[in-house]
Motif scaffolding. Structure first.
Motif, PDB file in Angstrom:
ATOM      1  N   SER A  92       0.862  -1.298   0.169  1.00  0.00           N
ATOM      2  CA  SER A  92      -0.159  -0.050  -0.083  1.00  0.00           C
ATOM      3  C   SER A  92       0.929   1.211   0.006  1.00  0.00           C
ATOM      4  CB  SER A  92      -1.047   0.069   1.163  1.00  0.00           C
ATOM      5  OG  SER A  92      -1.861   1.249   1.213  1.00  0.00           O
ATOM      6  N   ALA A  93       0.369   2.366  -0.318  1.00  0.00           N
ATOM      7  CA  ALA A  93       1.324   3.768  -0.483  1.00  0.00           C
ATOM      8  C   ALA A  93      -0.005   4.906  -0.377  1.00  0.00           C
ATOM      9  CB  ALA A  93       2.045   3.827  -1.291  1.00  0.00           C
ATOM     10  N   GLY A  94       0.453   5.926   0.313  1.00  0.00           N
ATOM     11  CA  GLY A  94      -0.219   7.134  -0.076  1.00  0.00           C
ATOM     12  C   GLY A  94      -0.287   7.668  -1.277  1.00  0.00           C
ATOM     13  N   GLY A  95      -1.109   8.080  -1.612  1.00  0.00           N
ATOM     14  CA  GLY A  95      -1.337   8.985  -3.104  1.00  0.00           C
ATOM     15  C   GLY A  95      -0.398   9.939  -3.193  1.00  0.00           C
ATOM     16  N   PRO A  96       0.172  10.057  -4.341  1.00  0.00           N
ATOM     17  CA  PRO A  96       1.039  11.347  -4.777  1.00  0.00           C
ATOM     18  C   PRO A  96       0.032  12.546  -4.714  1.00  0.00           C
ATOM     19  CG  PRO A  96       0.518  10.156  -6.678  1.00  0.00           C
ATOM     20  CD  PRO A  96      -0.257   9.473  -5.558  1.00  0.00           C
ATOM     21  N   THR A  97       0.781  13.792  -4.651  1.00  0.00           N
ATOM     22  CA  THR A  97       0.082  14.984  -4.697  1.00  0.00           C
ATOM     23  C   THR A  97      -0.639  15.203  -5.976  1.00  0.00           C
ATOM     24  OG1 THR A  97       1.961  16.079  -3.547  1.00  0.00           O
ATOM     25  CG2 THR A  97       0.409  17.691  -4.877  1.00  0.00           C
ATOM     26  N   ARG A  98      -1.852  15.635  -5.919  1.00  0.00           N
ATOM     27  CA  ARG A  98      -2.836  15.921  -6.988  1.00  0.00           C
ATOM     28  C   ARG A  98      -2.374  16.904  -7.921  1.00  0.00           C
ATOM     29  NH1 ARG A  98      -7.952  12.886  -6.299  1.00  0.00           N
ATOM     30  NH2 ARG A  98      -8.788  14.659  -7.649  1.00  0.00           N
ATOM     31  N   TYR A  99      -2.155  16.493  -9.142  1.00  0.00           N
ATOM     32  CA  TYR A  99      -1.493  17.451 -10.200  1.00  0.00           C
ATOM     33  C   TYR A  99      -2.127  17.203 -11.549  1.00  0.00           C
ATOM     34  CZ  TYR A  99       2.641  18.563  -7.280  1.00  0.00           C
ATOM     35  OH  TYR A  99       3.471  19.050  -6.127  1.00  0.00           O
ATOM     36  N   THR A 100      -2.358  18.300 -12.271  1.00  0.00           N
ATOM     37  CA  THR A 100      -2.530  18.157 -13.712  1.00  0.00           C
ATOM     38  C   THR A 100      -1.065  17.900 -14.323  1.00  0.00           C
ATOM     39  OG1 THR A 100      -2.416  20.490 -14.246  1.00  0.00           O
ATOM     40  CG2 THR A 100      -4.653  19.620 -13.674  1.00  0.00           C
ATOM     41  N   GLN A 105       6.649  18.486 -12.366  1.00  0.00           N
ATOM     42  CA  GLN A 105       7.867  18.622 -12.861  1.00  0.00           C
ATOM     43  C   GLN A 105       8.550  17.031 -13.023  1.00  0.00           C
ATOM     44  OE1 GLN A 105       9.400  21.423 -13.607  1.00  0.00           O
ATOM     45  NE2 GLN A 105       7.357  22.397 -12.960  1.00  0.00           N
ATOM     46  N   ASP A 106       9.661  16.889 -13.463  1.00  0.00           N
ATOM     47  CA  ASP A 106      10.458  15.377 -13.568  1.00  0.00           C
ATOM     48  C   ASP A 106      10.640  14.885 -12.075  1.00  0.00           C
ATOM     49  OD1 ASP A 106      10.714  16.023 -16.046  1.00  0.00           O
ATOM     50  OD2 ASP A 106      13.053  15.938 -16.178  1.00  0.00           O
ATOM     51  N   ASP A 107      10.830  15.613 -11.107  1.00  0.00           N
ATOM     52  CA  ASP A 107      11.030  15.106  -9.789  1.00  0.00           C
ATOM     53  C   ASP A 107       9.703  14.469  -9.209  1.00  0.00           C
ATOM     54  OD1 ASP A 107      13.682  15.832  -9.881  1.00  0.00           O
ATOM     55  OD2 ASP A 107      13.653  17.576  -8.584  1.00  0.00           O
ATOM     56  N   ASP A 108       8.805  15.001  -9.644  1.00  0.00           N
ATOM     57  CA  ASP A 108       7.418  14.503  -9.204  1.00  0.00           C
ATOM     58  C   ASP A 108       6.809  13.158  -9.717  1.00  0.00           C
ATOM     59  OD1 ASP A 108       6.597  17.182  -7.947  1.00  0.00           O
ATOM     60  OD2 ASP A 108       6.228  17.939  -9.799  1.00  0.00           O
ATOM     61  N   TRP A 109       7.465  13.075 -11.021  1.00  0.00           N
ATOM     62  CA  TRP A 109       7.118  11.812 -11.585  1.00  0.00           C
ATOM     63  C   TRP A 109       8.125  10.804 -10.917  1.00  0.00           C
ATOM     64  CZ3 TRP A 109       3.486  10.518 -14.933  1.00  0.00           C
ATOM     65  CH2 TRP A 109       2.712  11.427 -15.520  1.00  0.00           C
ATOM     66  N   TYR A 110       9.402  10.942 -10.794  1.00  0.00           N
ATOM     67  CA  TYR A 110      10.404  10.089 -10.409  1.00  0.00           C
ATOM     68  C   TYR A 110      10.102   9.596  -8.848  1.00  0.00           C
ATOM     69  CZ  TYR A 110      13.745  10.909 -14.068  1.00  0.00           C
ATOM     70  OH  TYR A 110      14.194  10.780 -15.545  1.00  0.00           O
ATOM     71  N   TYR A 111       9.621  10.785  -8.000  1.00  0.00           N
ATOM     72  CA  TYR A 111       9.048  10.172  -6.695  1.00  0.00           C
ATOM     73  C   TYR A 111       7.862   9.460  -6.772  1.00  0.00           C
ATOM     74  CZ  TYR A 111       7.642  10.604  -1.779  1.00  0.00           C
ATOM     75  OH  TYR A 111       7.431  10.224  -0.428  1.00  0.00           O
ATOM     76  N   ALA A 112       6.912   9.862  -7.488  1.00  0.00           N
ATOM     77  CA  ALA A 112       5.774   8.935  -7.605  1.00  0.00           C
ATOM     78  C   ALA A 112       5.986   7.510  -7.951  1.00  0.00           C
ATOM     79  CB  ALA A 112       4.664   9.627  -8.255  1.00  0.00           C
ATOM     80  N   TYR A 113       6.875   7.281  -8.988  1.00  0.00           N
ATOM     81  CA  TYR A 113       7.300   5.994  -9.490  1.00  0.00           C
ATOM     82  C   TYR A 113       7.964   5.232  -8.398  1.00  0.00           C
ATOM     83  CZ  TYR A 113       8.927   2.262 -12.488  1.00  0.00           C
ATOM     84  OH  TYR A 113       9.121   1.232 -13.214  1.00  0.00           O
ATOM     85  N   ASP A 114       8.825   5.879  -7.467  1.00  0.00           N
ATOM     86  CA  ASP A 114       9.801   5.116  -6.624  1.00  0.00           C
ATOM     87  C   ASP A 114       8.755   4.901  -5.428  1.00  0.00           C
ATOM     88  OD1 ASP A 114      12.259   4.200  -5.931  1.00  0.00           O
ATOM     89  OD2 ASP A 114      12.654   5.992  -4.770  1.00  0.00           O
ATOM     90  N   VAL A 154      -2.914  12.947 -12.189  1.00  0.00           N
ATOM     91  CA  VAL A 154      -2.055  12.397 -13.394  1.00  0.00           C
ATOM     92  C   VAL A 154      -1.114  11.473 -13.152  1.00  0.00           C
ATOM     93  CG1 VAL A 154      -0.236  14.414 -13.712  1.00  0.00           C
ATOM     94  CG2 VAL A 154      -1.086  12.829 -15.605  1.00  0.00           C
ATOM     95  N   LEU A 155      -0.475  11.782 -11.629  1.00  0.00           N
ATOM     96  CA  LEU A 155       0.397  10.827 -11.350  1.00  0.00           C
ATOM     97  C   LEU A 155      -0.142   9.176 -10.846  1.00  0.00           C
ATOM     98  CD1 LEU A 155       2.770  13.420  -9.163  1.00  0.00           C
ATOM     99  CD2 LEU A 155       3.310  12.368 -11.413  1.00  0.00           C
ATOM    100  N   SER A 156      -0.920   9.604 -10.159  1.00  0.00           N
ATOM    101  CA  SER A 156      -1.534   8.199  -9.685  1.00  0.00           C
ATOM    102  C   SER A 156      -2.320   7.644 -10.651  1.00  0.00           C
ATOM    103  CB  SER A 156      -2.651   8.602  -8.395  1.00  0.00           C
ATOM    104  OG  SER A 156      -3.245   7.498  -7.949  1.00  0.00           O
ATOM    105  N   SER A 157      -3.099   8.292 -11.872  1.00  0.00           N
ATOM    106  CA  SER A 157      -3.699   7.636 -12.830  1.00  0.00           C
ATOM    107  C   SER A 157      -2.594   7.016 -13.826  1.00  0.00           C
ATOM    108  CB  SER A 157      -4.305   8.690 -13.661  1.00  0.00           C
ATOM    109  OG  SER A 157      -5.450   9.425 -12.921  1.00  0.00           O
TER     110      SER A 157
END
Length: 248
Positions: A92-100, A105-114, A154-157
């Protein structure tokens, strides 16, 4: 229903609150010895104390950050050291920050993936030898957005789709010793969303006309760990009050 899980051992990742905690609670009530995990030591201690009030199995807390590979290794080792076995892995994991998309930014994607994907990859990799010994289960808690994407998230989706694809592949590769399933939660009362009105949730989209109680999802996790689901693997199961409009 008696799930016949007494004496089993489970590691529930990111379980000091929310749906992970509810999953740990349902397993512990069924007699499973459970390792509960979180990053915040105070919150984790409180969760352990609360879960022990209704547990039939042992409940032990283990601090760890799921973006840290060493912490994941230690979690699995702690489970086996404490209980002598590992029967069930629940991720399980908490959801990433909600963004369109344009807000990311690139760091948001890398953190969400990790956080959302590599935490599962690493936990599964470390757990496989132990799960194979006992004929265990892996249950991944993701989100309904893997079937019905949200442009506001978009990150979670996007990223959670990887976990669902991984689970399907693993259900074949690890069979028949290990069963692998995924749960897709809808709207639940959790610390992140206490109140439908506060969260701006339109319950007209939910046929059952309410948000879910975390316990309701936790009980499904316990069912998927039990022998009553012994012919169920590779499934992605929405538990969303009927909110998904997708037919697949």
């Amino acid at each position: 229903m008696q799930l016949d899980l007494e004496g089993n051992a489970a590691l529930v990742i990111a379980s000091s609150s929310g749906l992970g905690k509810a999953s740990a609670a349902s397993l512990a009530k069924a007699g499973v010895d459970v390792i509960v995990n979180g990053r915040d030591e105070g919150r984790l201690e409180n969760a352990v104390e609360e879960l022990r009030e209704t547990a039939e199995g042992q409940v032990i807390g283990c601090v760890g950050d799921m973006t840290n590979p060493d912490d994941i290794t230690r979690l699995v080792e702690t489970t086996v050291d404490e209980f002598g076995r590992l029967d069930h892995l629940v991720t399980s994991a908490g959801g990433p920050t909600r963004y369109t998309f344009t807000e990311t930014q690139d760091d948001d994607w890398y953190y969400a993936y990790d956080m959302l994907v590599m935490s599962v990859v690493r936990a599964v990799r470390e757990s496989i030898p132990h799960l194979r010994e006992v004929g265990g289960t892996i249950t991944n808690i993701t989100s309904m957005v893997t079937k019905e994407a949200s442009g506001a998230n978009v990150l979670s989706s996007s990223v959670r789709m990887c976990v669902q694809g991984l689970a399907k592949v693993l259900s074949d590769e690890l069979a028949p010793e290990i069963r692998v399933n995924t749960i897709l939660p809808g709207l639940y009362y959790t610390p992140r969303r206490h109140d439908a009105g506060e969260a701006g949730v339109d319950l007209s989209d939910v046929p059952l006309d309410r948000m879910g109680e975390a316990r309701e999802l936790g009980d499904v996790v316990a069912f998927l760990c039990s022998g009553y689901s012994s012919y169920l693997t590779g499934a992605a199961i929405p538990i969303d009050g009927g909110a998904l409009q997708s037919t697949l």
